[in-house]
Design an enzyme around this catalytic site. Sequence first.
Site, mmCIF file in Angstrom:
data_model
loop_
_atom_site.group_PDB
_atom_site.id
_atom_site.type_symbol
_atom_site.label_atom_id
_atom_site.label_comp_id
_atom_site.label_asym_id
_atom_site.label_seq_id
_atom_site.Cartn_x
_atom_site.Cartn_y
_atom_site.Cartn_z
ATOM 1 N N ARG A 109 0.899 -1.251 0.220
ATOM 2 C CA ARG A 109 -0.032 -0.091 -0.041
ATOM 3 C C ARG A 109 1.043 1.217 0.126
ATOM 4 O O ARG A 109 1.880 1.357 0.792
ATOM 5 C CB ARG A 109 -0.896 0.065 1.329
ATOM 6 C CG ARG A 109 -1.785 1.277 1.303
ATOM 7 C CD ARG A 109 -2.674 1.326 2.317
ATOM 8 N NE ARG A 109 -3.489 2.644 2.457
ATOM 9 C CZ ARG A 109 -3.627 3.492 3.653
ATOM 10 N NH1 ARG A 109 -3.162 2.844 4.588
ATOM 11 N NH2 ARG A 109 -4.133 4.591 3.236
ATOM 12 N N HIS A 169 -2.985 10.977 0.458
ATOM 13 C CA HIS A 169 -2.740 10.640 1.865
ATOM 14 C C HIS A 169 -1.928 11.879 2.515
ATOM 15 O O HIS A 169 -0.797 11.897 2.679
ATOM 16 C CB HIS A 169 -1.383 9.646 1.735
ATOM 17 C CG HIS A 169 -1.408 8.985 3.263
ATOM 18 N ND1 HIS A 169 -1.378 7.566 3.394
ATOM 19 C CD2 HIS A 169 -1.057 9.155 4.557
ATOM 20 C CE1 HIS A 169 -1.231 7.142 4.834
ATOM 21 N NE2 HIS A 169 -0.960 8.200 5.351
ATOM 22 N N GLU A 177 -7.565 8.279 5.929
ATOM 23 C CA GLU A 177 -8.195 8.557 7.279
ATOM 24 C C GLU A 177 -8.532 10.124 7.169
ATOM 25 O O GLU A 177 -7.899 10.922 7.859
ATOM 26 C CB GLU A 177 -6.997 8.606 8.141
ATOM 27 C CG GLU A 177 -6.438 7.126 8.343
ATOM 28 C CD GLU A 177 -5.360 7.245 9.554
ATOM 29 O OE1 GLU A 177 -5.168 8.221 10.026
ATOM 30 O OE2 GLU A 177 -4.975 6.073 10.009
ATOM 31 N N ASN A 232 -8.116 1.498 9.402
ATOM 32 C CA ASN A 232 -6.792 1.449 9.935
ATOM 33 C C ASN A 232 -7.122 1.412 11.582
ATOM 34 O O ASN A 232 -8.016 2.243 11.818
ATOM 35 C CB ASN A 232 -5.992 2.878 9.599
ATOM 36 C CG ASN A 232 -5.538 3.068 8.044
ATOM 37 O OD1 ASN A 232 -5.591 1.953 7.435
ATOM 38 N ND2 ASN A 232 -4.889 4.132 7.903
ATOM 39 N N TYR A 252 -5.164 1.421 15.533
ATOM 40 C CA TYR A 252 -3.875 1.209 16.418
ATOM 41 C C TYR A 252 -3.949 1.005 18.043
ATOM 42 O O TYR A 252 -3.197 0.442 18.614
ATOM 43 C CB TYR A 252 -2.982 2.516 16.288
ATOM 44 C CG TYR A 252 -2.385 2.611 14.931
ATOM 45 C CD1 TYR A 252 -1.205 2.138 14.636
ATOM 46 C CD2 TYR A 252 -2.984 3.179 13.879
ATOM 47 C CE1 TYR A 252 -0.343 2.081 13.462
ATOM 48 C CE2 TYR A 252 -2.426 3.312 12.620
ATOM 49 C CZ TYR A 252 -1.238 2.734 12.490
ATOM 50 O OH TYR A 252 -0.608 2.980 11.248
ATOM 51 N N GLU A 285 -3.924 -0.410 7.515
ATOM 52 C CA GLU A 285 -2.876 -0.166 8.476
ATOM 53 C C GLU A 285 -3.099 -0.717 9.914
ATOM 54 O O GLU A 285 -4.109 -0.601 10.521
ATOM 55 C CB GLU A 285 -2.636 1.558 8.575
ATOM 56 C CG GLU A 285 -1.905 2.216 7.737
ATOM 57 C CD GLU A 285 -1.744 3.606 8.140
ATOM 58 O OE1 GLU A 285 -1.646 3.969 9.150
ATOM 59 O OE2 GLU A 285 -2.125 4.661 7.114
HETATM 60 C C1 BGC Z 1 -1.529 7.416 9.146
HETATM 61 C C2 BGC Z 1 0.011 7.103 8.746
HETATM 62 C C3 BGC Z 1 0.827 7.369 9.966
HETATM 63 C C4 BGC Z 1 0.255 6.250 10.985
HETATM 64 C C5 BGC Z 1 1.069 6.298 12.487
HETATM 65 C C6 BGC Z 1 -1.879 6.798 10.208
HETATM 66 O O1 BGC Z 1 -2.855 7.533 11.045
HETATM 67 O O2 BGC Z 1 -2.163 6.961 8.069
HETATM 68 O O3 BGC Z 1 0.444 8.252 7.943
HETATM 69 O O4 BGC Z 1 2.061 7.396 9.856
HETATM 70 O O5 BGC Z 1 -1.157 6.505 11.410
HETATM 71 O O6 BGC Z 1 0.820 7.650 13.037
#
Ligand code: BGC
Length: 494
Positions: free
Chosen positions: A98, A143, A188, A328, A330, A398
């Site tokens: 990607r 992006h 995002e 995405n 985290y 992501e």
């Molecule tokens: C974004 C990336 C970023 C990653 C880590 C995502 O929000 O798409 O560009 O590097 O998080 O921060």
Amino acid sequence: MKLVIFLTLFALSQVLGESDLNNRTFPDGFKFGAATASYQIEGAWNLDGKGVQLWDWYTHTYPDRIDEQDTGDVACDSYHKWREDIELLKALGVNHYRLSISWSRLLPNGTVNNINPKGIEYYKNIFKTLRENNIEPLVTLYHWDLPITLHEIGGWTNPLIAEYFAEYARVCFREFGEYVKTWITINEPQSTCWGGYAAGAKAPGYSLDWEGLYLCAYVHVLAHAKAYHVYDEEFRSSQNGRISIVIDSPWAEPASNSSVDIAAAQQEREFVLGIYANPIFRGNWPQIVIDNIATRSKLEGFARSRLPQFTQEEIDFINGTADFFGLNTYGTGLITLQNKVDEDIGTPSYSLDKGTSSTVDPSWPSDVPWVHQVPWGFRKLLKYVYEQYGHPEIIVTENGWADKSGTLNDVDRISYVSQYLSALLDAYYEDGVNVAGYTVWSLLDNFEWTNGYTQKLGIVQVDFNSDNRTRTPKDSYHWYQKVIQTKCLVENCV
Ligand code: BGC
């Protein structure tokens, strides 16, 4: 060398306690990948006819807003080193890569009356070489690097940007559609609209908390839908590809079992994820978003709701414009009610419209404030997205671990990614979620926006002090390589 890697991986598997991991084989056809984005890796910010874009301007104009006054001027120098990046991907064995196109490298002024042949050539070479190496390019059109000319006419608060975006998208489909079969319109929107137009934490750095975020959301979903329709009507039948958007969200877990916190968590999901996903997958804004903003706007003395209204025509135009769900994620937040819809009237703001607040459990592993290792939250998020948005195929576009040290011996990253992949298998096998791919962020350590180069997410280390930007695979790279080969997280899968 091979023996050393094997022994390291063996030692790691002991440390990580493989017994916790799901021991099922990844389903047939499951796609593994790695991701990057243009501004974060390319460098060459002013070479070969590229125009200036938002983050060039932001890092150069407000150096103090970026950790250590870093910029992406050179970044990983992938403009010159893309062949090496593809070699790394090939040896890794990924099914897809990607990456994103820099709008201003292709269209220096953002507009189609001036197309940069060097930009076309650069991306065509990459996409072609990826195909020759059996790696599918998953290409993001946007992006975060908005051409500065378009920022100057209002950026993501000006609905005309949606037109310009669709025109740019048409050039990309026409020029690259032979090689690119999976398109992502926008990365995002939540991060841009919250970070850039409400919290003032990302470019362009605006704190338009009362209305900017909503206008930004409106223009983003409209832009996405316009590009989708261009593809659908003009290219799909000849190119046979797919197109969607990438939406980001942490999992919102109620802080307690109280009905108030349970409702607050759902409210959080609608204001963070639903604002972008609902118009595209269900039609219109989420009802609670419409209701809360209307109620508060009235009590605050506005003549109309601060939330832009979609016309019925727009609702129908935007609804259904996704061939899969790009997700995405985290972390996870523990959500509680901060204010009721009719409380704290006086300061119009997104946070008060949302009415919730989020905390984390201090026991969750973490090395930077915004990533926490909570694999069960990932599993719940996958299930929620699947059920809430009409059972779409989900591609995790992501996910990854940030550390400050950038160590090659990145056991914490292996721990995080293995736990998340295990949760993904749980979601697939136990919860019946159609999750078809996983993309680690990132292939390379890179320019981490306002965190500059102080936070590392790569499975390959980049030496930003060497002119050569030397790349060295980390332990996580070798670990991921083995997972891709064996389609399995443990020694023997069933
Ligand atoms: C974004 C990336 C970023 C990653 C880590 C995502 O929000 O798409 O560009 O590097 O998080 O921060």
